[in-house]
Design a protein around this motif. Structure first.
Motif, PDB file in Angstrom:
ATOM      1  N   ALA A   1      15.703  43.850  40.351  1.00  0.00           N
ATOM      2  CA  ALA A   1      17.251  44.308  40.186  1.00  0.00           C
ATOM      3  C   ALA A   1      17.388  45.360  40.297  1.00  0.00           C
ATOM      4  CB  ALA A   1      17.675  43.805  39.101  1.00  0.00           C
ATOM      5  N   TYR A   2      16.504  46.850  39.205  1.00  0.00           N
ATOM      6  CA  TYR A   2      17.402  48.098  39.517  1.00  0.00           C
ATOM      7  C   TYR A   2      17.230  47.968  40.892  1.00  0.00           C
ATOM      8  CZ  TYR A   2      17.166  52.892  38.799  1.00  0.00           C
ATOM      9  OH  TYR A   2      17.459  54.053  38.681  1.00  0.00           O
ATOM     10  N   ALA A   3      15.910  48.296  41.693  1.00  0.00           N
ATOM     11  CA  ALA A   3      15.551  49.004  43.222  1.00  0.00           C
ATOM     12  C   ALA A   3      16.680  48.228  43.931  1.00  0.00           C
ATOM     13  CB  ALA A   3      14.256  48.158  43.701  1.00  0.00           C
ATOM     14  N   GLN A   4      17.050  46.670  43.319  1.00  0.00           N
ATOM     15  CA  GLN A   4      17.944  45.752  44.546  1.00  0.00           C
ATOM     16  C   GLN A   4      19.727  46.990  43.796  1.00  0.00           C
ATOM     17  OE1 GLN A   4      18.318  41.980  44.141  1.00  0.00           O
ATOM     18  NE2 GLN A   4      20.047  41.595  45.328  1.00  0.00           N
ATOM     19  N   ALA A   5      19.508  47.005  43.125  1.00  0.00           N
ATOM     20  CA  ALA A   5      21.338  48.511  42.664  1.00  0.00           C
ATOM     21  C   ALA A   5      21.161  48.946  43.323  1.00  0.00           C
ATOM     22  CB  ALA A   5      21.077  47.666  41.150  1.00  0.00           C
ATOM     23  N   PHE A   6      19.877  50.020  43.085  1.00  0.00           N
ATOM     24  CA  PHE A   6      20.305  51.127  43.916  1.00  0.00           C
ATOM     25  C   PHE A   6      19.488  51.530  45.133  1.00  0.00           C
ATOM     26  CE2 PHE A   6      21.186  51.248  39.268  1.00  0.00           C
ATOM     27  CZ  PHE A   6      21.948  52.482  39.058  1.00  0.00           C
TER      28      PHE A   6
ATOM     29  N   ALA B   1       6.519  61.604  27.578  1.00  0.00           N
ATOM     30  CA  ALA B   1       8.544  61.977  28.507  1.00  0.00           C
ATOM     31  C   ALA B   1       8.288  61.088  30.123  1.00  0.00           C
ATOM     32  CB  ALA B   1       8.617  63.235  28.067  1.00  0.00           C
ATOM     33  N   ASN B   2       7.449  60.672  30.648  1.00  0.00           N
ATOM     34  CA  ASN B   2       7.544  60.215  32.218  1.00  0.00           C
ATOM     35  C   ASN B   2       7.762  59.180  31.532  1.00  0.00           C
ATOM     36  OD1 ASN B   2       4.907  61.186  31.082  1.00  0.00           O
ATOM     37  ND2 ASN B   2       4.346  59.835  33.528  1.00  0.00           N
ATOM     38  N   PHE B   3       7.441  58.547  31.104  1.00  0.00           N
ATOM     39  CA  PHE B   3       7.640  56.883  30.964  1.00  0.00           C
ATOM     40  C   PHE B   3       9.156  56.268  29.963  1.00  0.00           C
ATOM     41  CE2 PHE B   3       3.384  57.178  31.744  1.00  0.00           C
ATOM     42  CZ  PHE B   3       3.509  56.410  33.165  1.00  0.00           C
ATOM     43  N   ARG B   4       9.520  57.354  29.155  1.00  0.00           N
ATOM     44  CA  ARG B   4      10.348  57.283  28.703  1.00  0.00           C
ATOM     45  C   ARG B   4      11.887  56.544  29.109  1.00  0.00           C
ATOM     46  NH1 ARG B   4      10.929  62.207  24.173  1.00  0.00           N
ATOM     47  NH2 ARG B   4       8.153  62.095  23.648  1.00  0.00           N
ATOM     48  N   ALA B   5      12.163  57.287  30.267  1.00  0.00           N
ATOM     49  CA  ALA B   5      13.571  56.871  31.082  1.00  0.00           C
ATOM     50  C   ALA B   5      12.630  55.763  32.617  1.00  0.00           C
ATOM     51  CB  ALA B   5      14.657  58.118  31.097  1.00  0.00           C
ATOM     52  N   ASN B   6      12.330  55.955  32.868  1.00  0.00           N
ATOM     53  CA  ASN B   6      11.500  55.562  34.527  1.00  0.00           C
ATOM     54  C   ASN B   6      10.543  54.500  34.538  1.00  0.00           C
ATOM     55  OD1 ASN B   6      13.244  57.853  35.177  1.00  0.00           O
ATOM     56  ND2 ASN B   6      11.154  59.166  35.993  1.00  0.00           N
ATOM     57  N   GLY B   7      10.257  54.214  32.936  1.00  0.00           N
ATOM     58  CA  GLY B   7       9.146  53.263  33.404  1.00  0.00           C
ATOM     59  C   GLY B   7       9.921  51.854  33.390  1.00  0.00           C
ATOM     60  N   ALA B   8      10.546  51.538  31.989  1.00  0.00           N
ATOM     61  CA  ALA B   8      11.097  49.509  32.694  1.00  0.00           C
ATOM     62  C   ALA B   8      12.046  50.082  33.764  1.00  0.00           C
ATOM     63  CB  ALA B   8      11.925  50.240  31.118  1.00  0.00           C
TER      64      ALA B   8
ATOM     65  N   SER C   1      11.714  51.081  36.905  1.00  0.00           N
ATOM     66  CA  SER C   1      10.385  51.339  37.889  1.00  0.00           C
ATOM     67  C   SER C   1       9.860  49.655  38.290  1.00  0.00           C
ATOM     68  CB  SER C   1       9.343  52.351  37.904  1.00  0.00           C
ATOM     69  OG  SER C   1       8.456  52.055  36.936  1.00  0.00           O
ATOM     70  N   ASN C   2      10.156  48.620  36.110  1.00  0.00           N
ATOM     71  CA  ASN C   2       9.442  47.493  36.783  1.00  0.00           C
ATOM     72  C   ASN C   2      10.289  46.408  36.713  1.00  0.00           C
ATOM     73  OD1 ASN C   2       6.256  47.326  35.446  1.00  0.00           O
ATOM     74  ND2 ASN C   2       7.469  48.573  34.605  1.00  0.00           N
ATOM     75  N   MET C   3      11.949  46.316  37.844  1.00  0.00           N
ATOM     76  CA  MET C   3      13.052  45.609  37.338  1.00  0.00           C
ATOM     77  C   MET C   3      13.142  45.554  39.055  1.00  0.00           C
ATOM     78  SD  MET C   3      14.847  46.766  34.121  1.00  0.00           S
ATOM     79  CE  MET C   3      15.782  45.825  34.259  1.00  0.00           C
TER      80      MET C   3
ATOM     81  N   ASP D   1       9.283  54.440  47.432  1.00  0.00           N
ATOM     82  CA  ASP D   1      10.141  55.231  46.141  1.00  0.00           C
ATOM     83  C   ASP D   1       9.208  54.777  45.064  1.00  0.00           C
ATOM     84  OD1 ASP D   1      12.021  55.413  48.626  1.00  0.00           O
ATOM     85  OD2 ASP D   1      13.536  54.500  47.081  1.00  0.00           O
ATOM     86  N   ALA D   2       9.422  56.471  44.494  1.00  0.00           N
ATOM     87  CA  ALA D   2       8.810  56.636  42.904  1.00  0.00           C
ATOM     88  C   ALA D   2       9.147  55.045  42.658  1.00  0.00           C
ATOM     89  CB  ALA D   2       9.955  57.989  42.529  1.00  0.00           C
ATOM     90  N   MET D   3      10.465  54.870  41.899  1.00  0.00           N
ATOM     91  CA  MET D   3      11.200  53.859  41.019  1.00  0.00           C
ATOM     92  C   MET D   3      11.081  52.633  41.987  1.00  0.00           C
ATOM     93  SD  MET D   3      12.314  56.053  38.640  1.00  0.00           S
ATOM     94  CE  MET D   3      13.676  54.179  37.780  1.00  0.00           C
TER      95      MET D   3
END
Length: 60
Positions: A36-41, A23-30, A32-34, A47-49
């Motif tokens: 672009a995600y870190a930049q967008a948010f 469960a802890n990798f279903r929504a956060n795993g992908a 947190s590797n991007m 940070d955890a993500m």
């Protein structure tokens, strides 16, 4: 998201038999590797993500 703690034995069994990621990798795993995600948010290093470059999984 569902939260669940597995003991080591149960986690080993599930990793070999359950087609779903833990469960802890279903929504956060992908994301947190991007970068672009870190930049967008506006996530910051540490940070955890945000994964450190040496821990990031790159597929392409």
């Amino acid at each position: 998201m569902w939260r669940r703690n597995f003991n080591e034995g149960e986690l080993r069994v599930r990793l070999n038999t359950d087609p779903h990621a833990p469960a802890n990798f279903r929504a956060n795993g992908a994301p947190s590797n991007m970068p672009a995600y870190a930049q967008a948010f506006e996530c910051k290093a540490g940070d955890a993500m945000v994964r450190a470059d040496d821990k990031r999984v790159v597929i392409w």
